[in-house]
Design a protein around this motif. Structure first.
Motif, PDB file in Angstrom:
ATOM      1  N   MET A  23       0.846  -1.192   0.000  1.00  0.00           N
ATOM      2  CA  MET A  23       0.000   0.000   0.000  1.00  0.00           C
ATOM      3  C   MET A  23       0.886   1.248   0.000  1.00  0.00           C
ATOM      4  O   MET A  23       1.846   1.342   0.765  1.00  0.00           O
ATOM      5  CB  MET A  23      -0.897   0.013   1.245  1.00  0.00           C
ATOM      6  N   LEU A  24       0.568   2.188  -0.878  1.00  0.00           N
ATOM      7  CA  LEU A  24       1.331   3.421  -0.984  1.00  0.00           C
ATOM      8  C   LEU A  24       0.429   4.601  -0.657  1.00  0.00           C
ATOM      9  O   LEU A  24      -0.678   4.728  -1.192  1.00  0.00           O
ATOM     10  CB  LEU A  24       1.898   3.582  -2.401  1.00  0.00           C
ATOM     11  N   TYR A  25       0.914   5.459   0.218  1.00  0.00           N
ATOM     12  CA  TYR A  25       0.214   6.695   0.537  1.00  0.00           C
ATOM     13  C   TYR A  25       0.878   7.853  -0.206  1.00  0.00           C
ATOM     14  O   TYR A  25       2.112   7.922  -0.293  1.00  0.00           O
ATOM     15  CB  TYR A  25       0.264   6.995   2.033  1.00  0.00           C
ATOM     16  N   SER A  26       0.042   8.756  -0.710  1.00  0.00           N
ATOM     17  CA  SER A  26       0.539  10.003  -1.293  1.00  0.00           C
ATOM     18  C   SER A  26       0.139  11.142  -0.380  1.00  0.00           C
ATOM     19  O   SER A  26      -1.053  11.377  -0.164  1.00  0.00           O
ATOM     20  CB  SER A  26      -0.040  10.224  -2.695  1.00  0.00           C
ATOM     21  N   ILE A  27       1.114  11.840   0.181  1.00  0.00           N
ATOM     22  CA  ILE A  27       0.854  12.949   1.092  1.00  0.00           C
ATOM     23  C   ILE A  27       0.962  14.251   0.315  1.00  0.00           C
ATOM     24  O   ILE A  27       2.015  14.566  -0.249  1.00  0.00           O
ATOM     25  CB  ILE A  27       1.854  12.932   2.266  1.00  0.00           C
ATOM     26  N   ILE A  28      -0.135  14.986   0.250  1.00  0.00           N
ATOM     27  CA  ILE A  28      -0.201  16.232  -0.525  1.00  0.00           C
ATOM     28  C   ILE A  28      -0.272  17.410   0.442  1.00  0.00           C
ATOM     29  O   ILE A  28      -1.147  17.460   1.311  1.00  0.00           O
ATOM     30  CB  ILE A  28      -1.416  16.239  -1.474  1.00  0.00           C
ATOM     31  N   ILE A  29       0.650  18.349   0.275  1.00  0.00           N
ATOM     32  CA  ILE A  29       0.733  19.497   1.173  1.00  0.00           C
ATOM     33  C   ILE A  29       0.771  20.778   0.351  1.00  0.00           C
ATOM     34  O   ILE A  29       1.777  21.083  -0.296  1.00  0.00           O
ATOM     35  CB  ILE A  29       1.992  19.422   2.057  1.00  0.00           C
ATOM     36  N   PRO A  30      -0.317  21.554   0.327  1.00  0.00           N
ATOM     37  CA  PRO A  30      -0.261  22.859  -0.333  1.00  0.00           C
ATOM     38  C   PRO A  30       0.428  23.878   0.572  1.00  0.00           C
ATOM     39  O   PRO A  30       0.277  23.830   1.801  1.00  0.00           O
ATOM     40  CB  PRO A  30      -1.742  23.209  -0.531  1.00  0.00           C
ATOM     41  N   VAL A  31       1.180  24.786  -0.033  1.00  0.00           N
ATOM     42  CA  VAL A  31       1.919  25.783   0.742  1.00  0.00           C
ATOM     43  C   VAL A  31       1.718  27.149   0.097  1.00  0.00           C
ATOM     44  O   VAL A  31       1.798  27.287  -1.126  1.00  0.00           O
ATOM     45  CB  VAL A  31       3.430  25.475   0.772  1.00  0.00           C
ATOM     46  N   TYR A  32       1.469  28.141   0.946  1.00  0.00           N
ATOM     47  CA  TYR A  32       1.385  29.505   0.444  1.00  0.00           C
ATOM     48  C   TYR A  32       2.127  30.434   1.402  1.00  0.00           C
ATOM     49  O   TYR A  32       1.650  30.715   2.508  1.00  0.00           O
ATOM     50  CB  TYR A  32      -0.075  29.963   0.287  1.00  0.00           C
ATOM     51  N   ASP A  33       3.295  30.873   0.999  1.00  0.00           N
ATOM     52  CA  ASP A  33       4.108  31.842   1.739  1.00  0.00           C
ATOM     53  C   ASP A  33       4.376  31.423   3.191  1.00  0.00           C
ATOM     54  O   ASP A  33       4.385  32.250   4.101  1.00  0.00           O
ATOM     55  CB  ASP A  33       3.438  33.233   1.720  1.00  0.00           C
ATOM     56  N   ARG A  34       4.603  30.134   3.405  1.00  0.00           N
ATOM     57  CA  ARG A  34       4.933  29.653   4.745  1.00  0.00           C
ATOM     58  C   ARG A  34       6.104  28.669   4.700  1.00  0.00           C
ATOM     59  O   ARG A  34       5.993  27.516   5.135  1.00  0.00           O
ATOM     60  CB  ARG A  34       3.728  28.983   5.396  1.00  0.00           C
ATOM     61  N   PRO A  35       7.235  29.094   4.167  1.00  0.00           N
ATOM     62  CA  PRO A  35       8.365  28.157   4.038  1.00  0.00           C
ATOM     63  C   PRO A  35       8.891  27.660   5.379  1.00  0.00           C
ATOM     64  O   PRO A  35       9.388  26.537   5.476  1.00  0.00           O
ATOM     65  CB  PRO A  35       9.422  28.989   3.300  1.00  0.00           C
ATOM     66  N   GLU A  36       8.755  28.487   6.425  1.00  0.00           N
ATOM     67  CA  GLU A  36       9.310  28.106   7.719  1.00  0.00           C
ATOM     68  C   GLU A  36       8.558  26.930   8.345  1.00  0.00           C
ATOM     69  O   GLU A  36       9.115  26.206   9.176  1.00  0.00           O
ATOM     70  CB  GLU A  36       9.290  29.303   8.682  1.00  0.00           C
ATOM     71  N   GLU A  37       7.294  26.727   7.945  1.00  0.00           N
ATOM     72  CA  GLU A  37       6.507  25.647   8.538  1.00  0.00           C
ATOM     73  C   GLU A  37       6.835  24.282   7.941  1.00  0.00           C
ATOM     74  O   GLU A  37       6.689  23.254   8.613  1.00  0.00           O
ATOM     75  CB  GLU A  37       5.011  25.926   8.357  1.00  0.00           C
ATOM     76  N   ILE A  38       7.259  24.279   6.688  1.00  0.00           N
ATOM     77  CA  ILE A  38       7.459  23.019   5.983  1.00  0.00           C
ATOM     78  C   ILE A  38       8.570  22.174   6.605  1.00  0.00           C
ATOM     79  O   ILE A  38       8.488  20.947   6.664  1.00  0.00           O
ATOM     80  CB  ILE A  38       7.762  23.294   4.496  1.00  0.00           C
ATOM     81  N   ASN A  39       9.606  22.819   7.091  1.00  0.00           N
ATOM     82  CA  ASN A  39      10.749  22.078   7.629  1.00  0.00           C
ATOM     83  C   ASN A  39      10.322  21.158   8.771  1.00  0.00           C
ATOM     84  O   ASN A  39      10.699  19.976   8.804  1.00  0.00           O
ATOM     85  CB  ASN A  39      11.826  23.051   8.106  1.00  0.00           C
ATOM     86  N   GLU A  40       9.526  21.674   9.697  1.00  0.00           N
ATOM     87  CA  GLU A  40       9.103  20.868  10.843  1.00  0.00           C
ATOM     88  C   GLU A  40       8.180  19.736  10.415  1.00  0.00           C
ATOM     89  O   GLU A  40       8.254  18.620  10.944  1.00  0.00           O
ATOM     90  CB  GLU A  40       8.421  21.761  11.873  1.00  0.00           C
ATOM     91  N   LEU A  41       7.317  19.999   9.458  1.00  0.00           N
ATOM     92  CA  LEU A  41       6.419  18.965   8.969  1.00  0.00           C
ATOM     93  C   LEU A  41       7.201  17.846   8.287  1.00  0.00           C
ATOM     94  O   LEU A  41       6.967  16.658   8.557  1.00  0.00           O
ATOM     95  CB  LEU A  41       5.407  19.579   8.002  1.00  0.00           C
ATOM     96  N   LEU A  42       8.127  18.216   7.410  1.00  0.00           N
ATOM     97  CA  LEU A  42       8.900  17.208   6.692  1.00  0.00           C
ATOM     98  C   LEU A  42       9.798  16.414   7.635  1.00  0.00           C
ATOM     99  O   LEU A  42      10.001  15.207   7.449  1.00  0.00           O
ATOM    100  CB  LEU A  42       9.738  17.866   5.598  1.00  0.00           C
TER     101      LEU A  42
END
Length: 324
Positions: A1-20
């Protein structure tokens, strides 16, 4: 089973690091990550590149269209059996995908949502806002809880769907203003099964000041009424409770002119409500400061939502509105 995780981002680069970073610690490893940059001026591409050797990750940049259509953009390019959407301000615990996998192995469902919790790193204000946004007392149980007054509708900060759901529904029909609830309603009406997976929670970072929180809840109030334009029967009594709350406060001085006794009874009910909020928050958070802040955040939550709801309904009746 494969999951695809989709994350939209709008002008919030600082948040992505913690999520990833949280995704690199997942105990279940069969997943891909699609970052959809929705016309941002502050790109998160360089942060995403730091994880190319740690995750099966792809980055896309597209013109701004809002988070709903950006998720559809990711769905179109996803390879998985199930699509999962997170908001960029979420922290995902390491057991998340394993919890979903365990649930699906016991009960096949087409769509799920999970709760949000407060992380230990959150400020007292963020934890008070988290209490306001998750407590049965202030939400009527409509946000990711086992006890609720209405049918559970997954929210897009933490939501999963099967590939078949996307194929049949076409994904998000509107890009904002309640797009996730509108999508959930159509999923249910299409005959798909929906469940709350309580152990598939995320830590949803809240607004960092009260002004931002007011603006967010004002928008939520507008969004709830906007959904009724597409699904009129989905506007329930519970959605009007914040309006009654606001009217009670505003009308109480007038009630006192007519009947002081009735005014005192109404005042006593409000005092009892906020005492219950204080005690409930204190028991949950074990913090006097957070419990006191919870009184303020619940007040802002209910009044801001009510003002947004009323303002959008007035646009409806004036025939001067825009559906996003």
């Amino acid at each position: 089973m494969l999951y695809s995780i989709i994350i939209p981002v709008y002008d919030r680069p600082e948040e992505i690091n913690e999520l990833l970073k949280g995704l690199t610690h997942q105990t279940f490893k069969s997943f891909e990550v699609l970052i959809v940059e929705d016309g941002s001026e502050s790109s998160c591409k360089k942060i995403v590149e730091l994880y190319t050797s740690l995750l099966d990750i792809r980055y896309y940049y597209k013109p701004n269209s809002g988070q709903g259509f950006s998720r559809n953009y990711g769905f179109d390019r996803a390879k998985g059996d199930y699509f999962i959407v997170f908001d960029s301000d979420c922290i995902v615990p390491s057991h998340y995908l394993q919890a979903v996998t365990n649930y699906l192995s016991l009960q096949k469902i087409d769509c799920w949502g999970g709760p949000d919790r407060a992380h230990s790193s959150f400020t007292p204000l963020q934890r008070a806002i988290d209490f306001s946004m998750t407590s049965f007392l202030s939400t009527g149980g409509i946000r990711g809880k086992s006890k609720r007054l209405s049918v559970f509708h997954p929210r897009s900060f933490n939501m999963g769907i099967s590939r078949e759901v996307y194929r049949k529904t076409g994904g998000y029909a509107i890009s904002q203003m309640g797009e996730d609830i509108e999508f959930s309603i159509r999923i249910i009406k299409s005959g798909f099964s929906i469940a709350l997976i309580e152990d598939a929670y995320v830590y949803h970072k809240r607004r960092t000041n009260l002004k931002q929180f007011f603006k967010q809840l004002h928008f939520f109030g507008r969004a709830r009424f906007n959904i009724s334009r597409f699904h009129p029967n989905e506007l329930k009594f519970v959605h009007f409770l914040p309006v009654f709350f606001l009217f009670g406060i505003l009308l109480n001085p007038l009630i006192a002119i007519v009947s002081l006794f009735c005014s005192l009874i109404l005042s006593a009910l409000y005092i009892l409500f906020f005492m219950t909020i204080f005690i409930s928050s204190l028991l949950k958070t074990k913090s006097l400061k957070i419990a006191l802040l919870s009184i303020l955040t619940v007040f802002i939550q209910l009044t801001a939502y009510a003002i947004g709801f009323i303002s959008e309904s007035r646009l409806e009746h004036s025939n001067d509105f825009t559906i996003f």
